[in-house]
Motif scaffolding. Structure first.
Motif, short mmCIF file in Angstrom:
data_model
loop_
_atom_site.label_atom_id
_atom_site.label_comp_id
_atom_site.label_asym_id
_atom_site.label_seq_id
_atom_site.Cartn_x
_atom_site.Cartn_y
_atom_site.Cartn_z
N ALA A 157 -12.20 5.97 49.11
CA ALA A 157 -12.51 6.89 47.88
C ALA A 157 -11.98 6.08 46.63
O ALA A 157 -12.80 6.23 45.65
CB ALA A 157 -11.99 8.42 48.29
N ALA A 158 -10.76 5.53 46.87
CA ALA A 158 -10.09 4.73 45.77
C ALA A 158 -10.83 3.73 45.08
O ALA A 158 -11.24 3.52 43.98
CB ALA A 158 -8.68 4.34 46.07
N ARG A 159 -11.40 2.92 46.20
CA ARG A 159 -12.42 1.94 45.77
C ARG A 159 -13.72 2.51 44.84
O ARG A 159 -14.19 1.90 43.94
CB ARG A 159 -12.96 1.07 46.61
CG ARG A 159 -13.42 -0.25 46.52
CD ARG A 159 -14.07 -1.09 47.80
NE ARG A 159 -12.67 -1.12 48.66
CZ ARG A 159 -12.51 -0.73 49.79
NH1 ARG A 159 -13.36 0.10 50.23
NH2 ARG A 159 -11.41 -0.88 50.59
N ALA A 160 -14.14 3.45 45.40
CA ALA A 160 -15.51 3.91 44.70
C ALA A 160 -14.90 4.60 43.51
O ALA A 160 -15.89 4.34 42.49
CB ALA A 160 -16.09 5.18 45.52
N GLU A 161 -13.91 5.22 43.53
CA GLU A 161 -13.40 5.71 42.08
C GLU A 161 -13.39 4.66 41.09
O GLU A 161 -13.79 4.87 39.91
CB GLU A 161 -12.11 6.54 42.24
CG GLU A 161 -11.83 7.11 40.78
CD GLU A 161 -10.35 7.91 41.03
OE1 GLU A 161 -9.94 8.39 39.92
OE2 GLU A 161 -9.94 7.98 42.20
N GLU A 162 -12.52 3.40 41.40
CA GLU A 162 -12.61 2.40 40.63
C GLU A 162 -13.77 1.73 40.14
O GLU A 162 -13.76 1.60 38.97
CB GLU A 162 -11.85 1.48 41.29
CG GLU A 162 -11.24 0.06 40.27
CD GLU A 162 -10.20 -0.69 40.91
OE1 GLU A 162 -10.12 -1.88 40.84
OE2 GLU A 162 -9.19 -0.33 41.73
N GLU A 163 -14.85 1.71 41.01
CA GLU A 163 -16.14 1.30 40.87
C GLU A 163 -16.81 2.09 39.64
O GLU A 163 -17.49 1.40 38.70
CB GLU A 163 -16.88 0.89 42.02
CG GLU A 163 -16.47 -0.20 43.00
CD GLU A 163 -17.08 -0.21 43.93
OE1 GLU A 163 -17.97 0.68 44.31
OE2 GLU A 163 -17.00 -1.27 45.03
N ALA A 164 -16.75 3.31 39.84
CA ALA A 164 -17.28 4.34 38.91
C ALA A 164 -16.64 4.25 37.67
O ALA A 164 -17.34 4.25 36.57
CB ALA A 164 -17.14 5.74 39.56
N LYS A 165 -15.45 4.01 37.41
CA LYS A 165 -14.48 3.80 36.22
C LYS A 165 -15.16 2.61 35.53
O LYS A 165 -15.44 2.67 34.22
CB LYS A 165 -13.20 3.69 36.54
CG LYS A 165 -12.28 4.84 36.89
CD LYS A 165 -12.26 5.97 35.55
CE LYS A 165 -11.28 6.98 36.35
NZ LYS A 165 -11.13 8.22 35.20
#
Length: 250
Positions: free
Chosen positions: A94-102
């Motif tokens: 989830a953290a990785r996905a959030e970073e990619e979304a940012k």
């Protein structure tokens, strides 16, 4: 005389018969008594054997329950550990996905701004693709150097983190603080170093996060001439040149 002798014989026979009967009765009573005691003893023995068997059964059942409980606890621990590991992996993903979304959102915002309001500053130095940790580390150091000796000194990590979270040029808010209040030295309201409306704040952290998110929502990713006109209508030329120069020095 014979009559008297006969009478004596009869009496003697009666006494003998009576005594025999008494002994026979006594013997019967005793025999019955011994028989009852034997039965009671036999019953006690049976009960003892039953209790012993029940005790053995209880011990075996207790042992079985203990073993069963131990097995169940082990399985429960394994289940908990498996769930915790799954939760950890899910959190990392989830953290990785959030970073990619940012990163993606920042790139899209930059493209939109450049199409509608070309930036007045080269954004090549502001690289969101390096990831959050590297981004914050780099810009914390650069902003701290810029703010050294001012009331805002040491807030580099707050500016850098807010810039990452909102997809904003990390130089913009610190530079505006210089244009508006000499880096927090002359605030017209508590902790308001940006001439940001009529707001007072309780800390630099609260003020920085509010200002950076406000820039993202109403002014774009970085400084433009259009943004200067909106931010400081009465004197936007001076505001634009001063802020742009400060950004280039960070």
């Amino acid at each position: 005389m014979f009559a008297g002798s006969a009478a004596c014989v009869v009496v003697t026979l009666c006494i003998t018969i009576g005594i025999g009967t008494s002994f026979a009765g006594a013997g019967g009573v005793n025999t019955a008594g011994f028989g009852a005691s034997g039965a009671a003893a036999s019953e006690d023995a049976s009960q003892t054997e039953s209790l012993g068997a029940a005790s053995d059964t209880g011990v075996r059942e207790s042992s079985q329950l203990s073993n069963s409980a131990q097995r169940d606890i082990t399985k429960g621990i394994e289940t908990i550990e498996a769930k915790e590991e799954a939760d950890r992996i899910a959190a990392e993903e989830a953290a990785r996905a959030e970073e990619e979304a940012k990163i993606q959102a920042a790139a899209e915002k930059r493209a939109e701004q450049e199409a509608n309001n070309p930036p007045a500053i080269d954004l090549s130095e502001v690289d969101f693709t390096v990831g959050k940790e590297a981004f914050i580390e780099e810009w914390t150091a650069r902003i701290d150097a810029y703010l050294a000796g001012s009331p805002l000194a040491g807030q580099g990590v707050t500016f850098a983190t807010a810039a990452w979270d909102n997809g904003v040029d990390p130089r913009w808010s610190p530079a505006i603080s210089n244009t508006e209040s000499s880096k927090g030295a002359v605030c017209f309201l508590p902790y308001n170093a940006w001439g940001w409306g009529d707001k007072s704040f309780s800390s630099w952290e609260e003020a920085i996060n509010t200002h950076v998110s406000g820039l993202a929502a109403g002014y774009g990713q970085t400084i433009t001439y259009w943004a200067a006109k909106k931010y400081c209508p009465p004197n936007y030329d001076h505001w634009f040149e001063s802020t742009l120069s400060e950004m280039q020095s960070i």
